[in-house]
Design an enzyme around this catalytic site. Structure first.
Site, PDB file in Angstrom:
ATOM      1  N   LYS A 159      70.544  24.058  30.162  1.00  0.00           N
ATOM      2  CA  LYS A 159      71.874  24.102  29.534  1.00  0.00           C
ATOM      3  C   LYS A 159      71.720  23.473  28.148  1.00  0.00           C
ATOM      4  O   LYS A 159      72.022  22.301  27.925  1.00  0.00           O
ATOM      5  CB  LYS A 159      72.895  23.357  30.398  1.00  0.00           C
TER       6      LYS A 159
HETATM    7  C1  LIG Z   1      76.863  29.997  30.136  1.00  0.00           C
HETATM    8  C2  LIG Z   1      77.450  29.372  31.351  1.00  0.00           C
HETATM    9  N1  LIG Z   1      77.338  29.998  32.540  1.00  0.00           N
HETATM   10  C3  LIG Z   1      77.843  29.464  33.663  1.00  0.00           C
HETATM   11  C4  LIG Z   1      78.513  28.256  33.653  1.00  0.00           C
HETATM   12  C5  LIG Z   1      79.046  27.672  34.915  1.00  0.00           C
HETATM   13  O1  LIG Z   1      78.249  26.599  35.312  1.00  0.00           O
HETATM   14  P1  LIG Z   1      78.840  25.386  36.157  1.00  0.00           P
HETATM   15  O2  LIG Z   1      79.479  25.968  37.359  1.00  0.00           O
HETATM   16  O3  LIG Z   1      77.669  24.543  36.479  1.00  0.00           O
HETATM   17  O4  LIG Z   1      79.838  24.712  35.280  1.00  0.00           O
HETATM   18  C6  LIG Z   1      78.654  27.561  32.457  1.00  0.00           C
HETATM   19  C7  LIG Z   1      79.337  26.279  32.438  1.00  0.00           C
HETATM   20  O5  LIG Z   1      79.218  25.487  31.610  1.00  0.00           O
HETATM   21  C8  LIG Z   1      78.110  28.130  31.282  1.00  0.00           C
HETATM   22  O6  LIG Z   1      78.219  27.512  30.103  1.00  0.00           O
END
Ligand SMILES: Cc1ncc(COP(=O)(O)O)c(C=O)c1O
Length: 326
Positions: A159
């Site tokens: 991330k």
């Molecule tokens: C690109 C992207 N995909 C999916 C998600 C969902 O991830 P999570 O459920 O861990 O928040 C996020 C959340 O920040 C994201 O930025």
């Protein structure tokens, strides 16, 4: 929603006033996107304030660091406790949590190694990301003209702040054209995810979601929804999905920490199912909100209580509880 600009932020081991939590403009992260971060939530439940899957978020943060060869100054336990300490310092009952680990100030070559690896933890009050109405009635989205990153370019299991340049292009295009969100395809034309959410489709009562190899972030909500769906007896398949499956799906929805479970009512102006949240989406929203609102036993150990003395024993109606209002 603009920040209130008050409260405390944790920076490299100290709680500082919001206004003083600044970095130098020559910091590496400002120029090269050399940061990794998390987005988690703390919910107000009848048994006290609880972070949802904080351990999974912190693990992903350290995974992101590893991929980017970043050595945080503190270990995982210390930073997990720092998150709890920051929430307590701000006396939040419910909040959004944003830890970020980034390359700081030293010099500005592309090589990040000479720059320190700094950490900050921000918390603030943040309601429904796509709006309360979106949770209840769904959103209208388009398939983005921007693809997700090709394999072996920007690693999507991290991330990383840099990945959000792509997310911004997807989001801006959608907004500029009157949609709430965009759904990106991977470079092979398969379904990937939204700008900040994972994607699920339902057809004939089976749930489908793109696999991690389709350039998706390994979402914590995605994994929670897979677990809850299986608990409810649904079949869930993680597989490459063609774009057009979107249009003929009975139901579609986004999942994410910010978006929670947001139904999709149309894609490219084609109505999905009946154009309102379908029964599978509603069942999963109900199950998800019951967990985060602390209305059911925490079977999977997903809640970390924030304040000493919590969890409280009594279970009653939750203040500030989250729902899709049905
Ligand atoms: C690109 C992207 N995909 C999916 C998600 C969902 O991830 P999570 O459920 O861990 O928040 C996020 C959340 O920040 C994201 O930025």
């Amino acid at each position: 929603m603009a920040f209130s600009g008050t409260g405390k932020i944790w920076m490299n081991g100290a709680l500082v006033d919001w206004a003083d939590a600044t970095i130098h403009v020559a910091s590496h992260v400002v120029h090269y996107g050399s940061g990794v971060f998390e987005g988690a939530r703390c919910y107000s439940t009848p048994r006290g304030s609880a972070c949802f899957r904080l351990d999974a978020h912190m693990r992903r943060l350290f995974d992101s660091c590893k991929i980017y060869r970043m050595e945080p100054q503190d270990d995982l336990n210390t930073l997990t406790n720092a998150v709890l300490e920051t929430i307590r310092a701000n006396e939040f009952k419910a909040c959004y949590i944003r830890p970020i680990i980034y390359r700081g100030y030293n010099e500005l070559g592309v090589n990040p190694f000479p720059c320190p690896v700094d950490t900050a933890i921000l918390t603030w009050e943040w309601g429904a990301y796509l709006g309360q109405d979106a949770l209840k009635n769904g959103v209208d989205v388009r398939v983005s003209s921007w693809n997700r990153a090709a394999p072996n370019t920007f690693p999507t299991l991290a991330k990383s702040a840099a990945n959000y340049a792509n997310s911004q292009l997807i989001k801006m295009e959608a907004i500029a054209e009157g949609y709430s969100e965009g759904i990106a395809l991977d470079t092979h034309g398969n379904l990937s995810e939204g700008s900040g959410q994972n994607l699920f489709l339902v057809r004939d009562n089976i749930l489908y979601t793109p696999p991690l190899s389709a350039a998706v972030l390994p979402g914590i909500t995605r994994s929670s929804v897979i677990t809850l769906a299986r608990d409810l007896g649904f079949t869930v398949q993680e597989e490459m999905l063609p774009r057009e499956l979107l249009y003929i799906a009975d139901e579609a929805f986004f999942v994410g920490t910010a978006a929670e479970i947001t139904p999709i009512r149309s894609v490219d102006k084609i109505t999905i199912g009946a154009g309102r949240p379908g029964p599978v989406t509603e069942a999963l929203q109900k199950a998800f909100f019951a967990v985060i609102n602390g209305e059911v036993p925490d079977r999977h150990g997903w809640l970390t209580f924030v304040y000493p003395g919590e969890p409280l024993q009594a279970v009653g109606a939750g203040a500030g509880k989250r729902s899709a209002d049905r």
